[in-house]
Design a protein around this motif. Structure first.
Motif, short mmCIF file in Angstrom:
data_model
loop_
_atom_site.label_atom_id
_atom_site.label_comp_id
_atom_site.label_asym_id
_atom_site.label_seq_id
_atom_site.Cartn_x
_atom_site.Cartn_y
_atom_site.Cartn_z
N GLU A 8 0.81 -1.21 0.00
CA GLU A 8 0.00 0.00 0.00
C GLU A 8 0.85 1.27 0.00
O GLU A 8 0.54 2.22 -0.71
CB GLU A 8 -0.94 -0.01 1.21
N ILE A 9 1.92 1.30 0.80
CA ILE A 9 2.74 2.51 0.86
C ILE A 9 3.49 2.72 -0.45
O ILE A 9 3.65 3.85 -0.92
CB ILE A 9 3.71 2.49 2.06
N TYR A 10 3.97 1.63 -1.08
CA TYR A 10 4.63 1.74 -2.38
C TYR A 10 3.66 2.31 -3.41
O TYR A 10 3.98 3.23 -4.16
CB TYR A 10 5.11 0.38 -2.87
N THR A 11 2.46 1.72 -3.47
CA THR A 11 1.46 2.14 -4.46
C THR A 11 1.12 3.61 -4.30
O THR A 11 1.05 4.37 -5.28
CB THR A 11 0.18 1.29 -4.32
N LEU A 12 0.91 4.05 -3.07
CA LEU A 12 0.58 5.45 -2.81
C LEU A 12 1.75 6.36 -3.12
O LEU A 12 1.58 7.44 -3.72
CB LEU A 12 0.15 5.61 -1.35
N PHE A 13 2.96 5.94 -2.76
CA PHE A 13 4.17 6.72 -3.04
C PHE A 13 4.35 6.92 -4.54
O PHE A 13 4.58 8.04 -5.01
CB PHE A 13 5.38 5.99 -2.45
N TYR A 14 4.22 5.84 -5.32
CA TYR A 14 4.38 5.93 -6.77
C TYR A 14 3.31 6.84 -7.38
O TYR A 14 3.56 7.54 -8.37
CB TYR A 14 4.28 4.55 -7.41
N ASP A 15 2.11 6.84 -6.78
CA ASP A 15 1.02 7.62 -7.34
C ASP A 15 1.22 9.12 -7.11
O ASP A 15 0.51 9.94 -7.68
CB ASP A 15 -0.31 7.18 -6.73
N CYS A 16 2.17 9.48 -6.26
CA CYS A 16 2.48 10.89 -6.01
C CYS A 16 3.53 11.42 -6.99
O CYS A 16 3.81 12.62 -7.00
CB CYS A 16 2.99 11.09 -4.59
N VAL A 17 4.15 10.54 -7.77
CA VAL A 17 5.28 10.91 -8.63
C VAL A 17 4.80 11.30 -10.02
O VAL A 17 3.90 10.66 -10.58
CB VAL A 17 6.29 9.75 -8.71
N VAL A 18 5.41 12.33 -10.59
CA VAL A 18 5.06 12.78 -11.94
C VAL A 18 6.33 12.89 -12.80
O VAL A 18 7.43 13.07 -12.28
CB VAL A 18 4.34 14.15 -11.91
N ARG A 19 6.14 12.78 -14.10
CA ARG A 19 7.24 12.98 -15.04
C ARG A 19 7.24 14.44 -15.48
O ARG A 19 6.18 15.02 -15.74
CB ARG A 19 7.06 12.06 -16.26
N VAL A 20 8.41 15.05 -15.54
CA VAL A 20 8.53 16.47 -15.90
C VAL A 20 9.42 16.60 -17.13
O VAL A 20 10.51 16.01 -17.18
CB VAL A 20 9.14 17.28 -14.72
N ARG A 21 8.98 17.40 -18.08
CA ARG A 21 9.76 17.62 -19.30
C ARG A 21 9.76 19.11 -19.64
O ARG A 21 8.79 19.82 -19.41
CB ARG A 21 9.19 16.83 -20.48
N SER A 22 10.89 19.54 -20.21
CA SER A 22 11.01 20.92 -20.71
C SER A 22 12.13 20.92 -21.75
O SER A 22 12.71 19.88 -22.06
CB SER A 22 11.34 21.89 -19.57
N GLY A 45 14.90 24.58 -16.07
CA GLY A 45 15.75 25.66 -16.56
C GLY A 45 15.06 27.01 -16.47
O GLY A 45 14.43 27.34 -15.48
N CYS A 46 15.14 27.75 -17.54
CA CYS A 46 14.52 29.08 -17.59
C CYS A 46 13.20 29.07 -18.35
O CYS A 46 12.70 30.11 -18.79
CB CYS A 46 15.47 30.07 -18.27
N ALA A 47 12.63 27.89 -18.51
CA ALA A 47 11.39 27.76 -19.29
C ALA A 47 10.23 28.47 -18.60
O ALA A 47 10.13 28.52 -17.38
CB ALA A 47 11.04 26.28 -19.48
N ASN A 48 9.34 29.04 -19.42
CA ASN A 48 8.10 29.60 -18.90
C ASN A 48 7.17 28.46 -18.51
O ASN A 48 7.32 27.33 -19.00
CB ASN A 48 7.43 30.48 -19.96
N PRO A 49 6.18 28.71 -17.64
CA PRO A 49 5.28 27.64 -17.23
C PRO A 49 4.64 26.88 -18.39
O PRO A 49 4.50 25.66 -18.34
CB PRO A 49 4.22 28.39 -16.40
N ASP A 50 4.25 27.60 -19.47
CA ASP A 50 3.60 26.93 -20.58
C ASP A 50 4.58 26.13 -21.45
O ASP A 50 4.17 25.45 -22.39
CB ASP A 50 2.84 27.94 -21.45
N GLN A 51 5.88 26.20 -21.12
CA GLN A 51 6.88 25.40 -21.83
C GLN A 51 7.29 24.16 -21.04
O GLN A 51 8.18 23.44 -21.44
CB GLN A 51 8.12 26.26 -22.12
N VAL A 52 6.63 23.95 -19.91
CA VAL A 52 6.92 22.79 -19.06
C VAL A 52 5.74 21.84 -19.12
O VAL A 52 4.58 22.25 -19.03
CB VAL A 52 7.16 23.22 -17.60
N GLN A 53 6.02 20.56 -19.31
CA GLN A 53 4.98 19.55 -19.32
C GLN A 53 5.18 18.59 -18.14
O GLN A 53 6.30 18.14 -17.89
CB GLN A 53 4.97 18.72 -20.61
N THR A 54 4.10 18.33 -17.43
CA THR A 54 4.14 17.32 -16.39
C THR A 54 3.10 16.27 -16.73
O THR A 54 2.02 16.60 -17.25
CB THR A 54 3.85 17.92 -14.99
#
Length: 290
Positions: A8-22, A45-54
């Motif tokens: 349960e703790i692993y499943t919940l921990f993983y569900d809090c994680v996101v992939r970030v790209r810029s 980096g210096c990307a604007n919010p709309d240049q970041v994908q999560t």
């Protein structure tokens, strides 16, 4: 001593994680409070919010605002933290804690570059650097893409830091051998972002999923205790009904005896009615006990 980690703790921990790209590359982030994702500043980096994908649960989230602390003073002094604000708030959050010691076993999950999906890590805490700026980690598998990944302390079952970078030594020419990494300890993050601590505490005071996942044995014990209490209550009620049944049977017998000796029609009718009421209650109790 490390706590016992359940599914349960692993499943919940993983569900809090996101992939970030810029434009700066790929990294990892994690929910620390409703609508807020923590990651490393160098990931965006210096990307604007709309240049970041999560990406969370296969859905893309575009940040509406970025708060960052990126002190340009080299690797040894660079805090390198960013908080991304997103529109959604219905999601789990890790529980933060400053407690971490040398030789603590840690667990992480991140999105290494050139890999399709996320991968787990199991580093060990070597200790803190001078002035407690960074956690030193021992794990050869820390590589680009894990920057910003949360570190779950298996002793406390709470997140004690975020991976910052890998550590490597030059073996020959341009060949480097990885032998661990650096992480930003939670106490530094909370110092720069005090609101994160407040919001994290409020979230977990209202949402008990993390605490439940931390203590599956306690929850099982509570369920068992509740069942035992219910069973005891049921046994007490059954015993009381049995005792009541014995008394009613005696009253019914005595009432019938009075009817047999009664020559007053009105009194006899009253006793017969009383006997019928006692008999009905006897049948109801017998049905309940059967």
């Amino acid at each position: 001593m490390a706590a016992t980690l359940g599914k349960e703790i692993y499943t919940l921990f993983y569900d809090c994680v996101v992939r970030v790209r810029s434009g700066s590359g790929q990294g990892t982030g994690f929910f620390v409070s409703p609508g807020r994702i923590m990651t490393c500043a160098h990931v965006i980096g210096c990307a604007n919010p709309d240049q970041v994908q999560t990406y969370w649960r296969q859905k893309e989230l575009i940040p509406t605002r970025v708060d960052s602390q990126w002190q340009e003073s080299g690797n040894e002094g660079n805090l390198d933290i960013a908080v991304l604000h997103v529109a959604i708030t219905e999601h789990p959050c890790v529980e933060l804690d400053v407690d971490v010691l040398p030789r603590d076993r840690l667990h992480s999950f991140g999105y290494p570059e050139n890999k399709h999906g996320g991968q787990p890590l199991g580093p060990e805490c070597v200790g803190l650097t001078e002035e407690e700026k960074f956690l030193v980690l021992k794990d050869e598998n820390i590589r680009p893409g894990f920057s910003g990944a949360p570190l779950l302390n298996e002793r406390t079952l709470k997140v004690c830091g975020a991976i910052k970078s890998n550590r490597s030594i030059q073996v020959v020419n341009n060949i480097f051998r990885g032998f661990g990494g650096y992480a930003i300890p939670i106490h530094r993050i909370l110092y720069q972002f005090p609101r994160v601590r407040e919001d994290n505490d409020v979230f977990h005071a209202q949402d008990k999923k993390w605490h439940s996942a931390m203590n599956p044995m306690s929850r099982n014990n509570e369920t068992k205790a509740s069942a035992e209490k219910e069973s005891l209550t049921s046994r007490v009620k059954r015993r009381a009904m049995q005792e009541r049944l014995v008394r009613l049977e005696k009253e019914y017998t005595a009432c019938n005896q009075q009817i047999g000796r009664c020559f007053n029609d009105v009194e006899k009718m009253r006793l017969e009615y009383q006997a019928s009421q006692i008999l009905q209650e006897i049948r109801d109790i017998e049905d309940s006990l059967s």
